[in-house]
Design a protein around this motif. Structure first.
Motif, short mmCIF file in Angstrom:
data_model
loop_
_atom_site.label_atom_id
_atom_site.label_comp_id
_atom_site.label_asym_id
_atom_site.label_seq_id
_atom_site.Cartn_x
_atom_site.Cartn_y
_atom_site.Cartn_z
N LEU A 1 -6.23 -16.25 1.73
CA LEU A 1 -5.23 -15.43 1.03
C LEU A 1 -5.90 -14.32 0.22
O LEU A 1 -5.43 -13.17 0.22
N LYS A 2 -6.99 -14.65 -0.47
CA LYS A 2 -7.70 -13.64 -1.27
C LYS A 2 -8.26 -12.54 -0.36
O LYS A 2 -8.18 -11.35 -0.70
N GLU A 3 -8.82 -12.93 0.79
CA GLU A 3 -9.34 -11.93 1.73
C GLU A 3 -8.23 -11.02 2.23
O GLU A 3 -8.39 -9.80 2.34
N GLN A 4 -7.07 -11.65 2.54
CA GLN A 4 -5.93 -10.85 3.01
C GLN A 4 -5.46 -9.88 1.93
O GLN A 4 -5.13 -8.72 2.21
N GLN A 5 -5.43 -10.35 0.68
CA GLN A 5 -5.02 -9.47 -0.44
C GLN A 5 -5.99 -8.31 -0.59
O GLN A 5 -5.59 -7.17 -0.80
N GLN A 6 -7.29 -8.62 -0.49
CA GLN A 6 -8.30 -7.55 -0.60
C GLN A 6 -8.14 -6.54 0.54
O GLN A 6 -8.22 -5.34 0.33
N ALA A 7 -7.90 -7.04 1.75
CA ALA A 7 -7.72 -6.15 2.90
C ALA A 7 -6.47 -5.29 2.70
O ALA A 7 -6.48 -4.08 2.98
N ALA A 8 -5.40 -5.89 2.21
CA ALA A 8 -4.16 -5.15 1.97
C ALA A 8 -4.39 -4.07 0.90
O ALA A 8 -3.91 -2.94 1.03
N ARG A 9 -5.13 -4.43 -0.17
CA ARG A 9 -5.44 -3.44 -1.22
C ARG A 9 -6.26 -2.29 -0.66
O ARG A 9 -6.00 -1.11 -0.96
N ALA A 10 -7.26 -2.63 0.14
CA ALA A 10 -8.11 -1.58 0.73
C ALA A 10 -7.29 -0.68 1.64
O ALA A 10 -7.44 0.55 1.63
N GLN A 11 -6.39 -1.28 2.41
CA GLN A 11 -5.54 -0.49 3.30
C GLN A 11 -4.62 0.43 2.50
O GLN A 11 -4.46 1.61 2.82
N ALA A 12 -4.03 -0.12 1.44
CA ALA A 12 -3.14 0.69 0.59
C ALA A 12 -3.91 1.85 -0.04
O ALA A 12 -3.43 2.98 -0.12
N MET A 13 -5.14 1.56 -0.48
CA MET A 13 -5.97 2.60 -1.09
C MET A 13 -6.29 3.69 -0.05
O MET A 13 -6.21 4.89 -0.36
N GLY A 14 -6.63 3.26 1.16
CA GLY A 14 -6.91 4.22 2.22
C GLY A 14 -5.70 5.07 2.53
O GLY A 14 -5.80 6.29 2.69
N GLN A 15 -4.53 4.45 2.58
CA GLN A 15 -3.29 5.20 2.84
C GLN A 15 -3.01 6.18 1.71
O GLN A 15 -2.59 7.31 1.95
N ARG A 16 -3.25 5.76 0.47
CA ARG A 16 -3.03 6.65 -0.67
C ARG A 16 -3.96 7.86 -0.60
O ARG A 16 -3.55 8.99 -0.79
N GLN A 17 -5.24 7.59 -0.25
CA GLN A 17 -6.19 8.69 -0.12
C GLN A 17 -5.79 9.62 1.02
O GLN A 17 -5.90 10.84 0.91
N GLN A 18 -5.30 9.03 2.12
CA GLN A 18 -4.85 9.84 3.25
C GLN A 18 -3.68 10.74 2.83
O GLN A 18 -3.64 11.92 3.16
N MET A 19 -2.73 10.15 2.10
CA MET A 19 -1.56 10.92 1.64
C MET A 19 -2.02 12.05 0.71
O MET A 19 -1.53 13.18 0.82
N GLN A 20 -2.95 11.75 -0.19
CA GLN A 20 -3.45 12.79 -1.09
C GLN A 20 -4.12 13.90 -0.30
O GLN A 20 -3.96 15.08 -0.61
#
Length: 120
Positions: free
Chosen positions: A24-43
């Motif tokens: 679960l922790k790994e999945q949360q970290q992966a989801a956070r990293a993906q969200a961060m990448g998407q945010r950077q992409q949007m920016q």
């Protein structure tokens, strides 16, 4: 023996629980990293759009300057054409006046010659 079995089962349950928590922790970290990448992409996309808008504004300003220059040159060209036309008319008028004066001089000379011939 039953106590040993119960202890082994309890140990397996705890290990399985720890494995689930770790996954679960790994999945949360992966989801956070993906969200961060998407945010950077949007920016990045937003920044590109801003740059494109600035470029389009600059192009429009340059086009406006070019159009203004073209209008100014057209106005100057029209003024030059008017001056050339006026000068041509002036020269034509002067040429006509000279031709008339020369015709008068020739006519006077002919009259003088005829007068001289009539009165020898």
């Amino acid at each position: 023996a039953a106590a040993a079995q119960a202890a082994a089962a309890d140990k397996q349950r705890k290990e399985a629980q720890m494995e689930r928590v770790r996954v679960l922790k790994e999945q949360q970290q992966a989801a956070r990293a993906q969200a961060m990448g998407q945010r950077q992409q949007m920016q990045s996309v937003v920044q590109q759009q801003r740059q494109q808008a600035l470029q389009q504004t600059a192009i429009a300003q340059q086009q406006s300057l070019v159009d203004a220059r073209a209008r100014q040159q057209q106005t100057q060209l029209q003024a030059i054409r008017r001056q050339v036309t006026q000068k041509a008319q002036q020269l034509q008028q002067q040429a006509q006046e000279r031709a008339q004066q020369q015709a008068l001089v020739v006519q006077q000379q002919q009259q003088q010659q005829q007068g001289a011939a009539a009165n020898p």
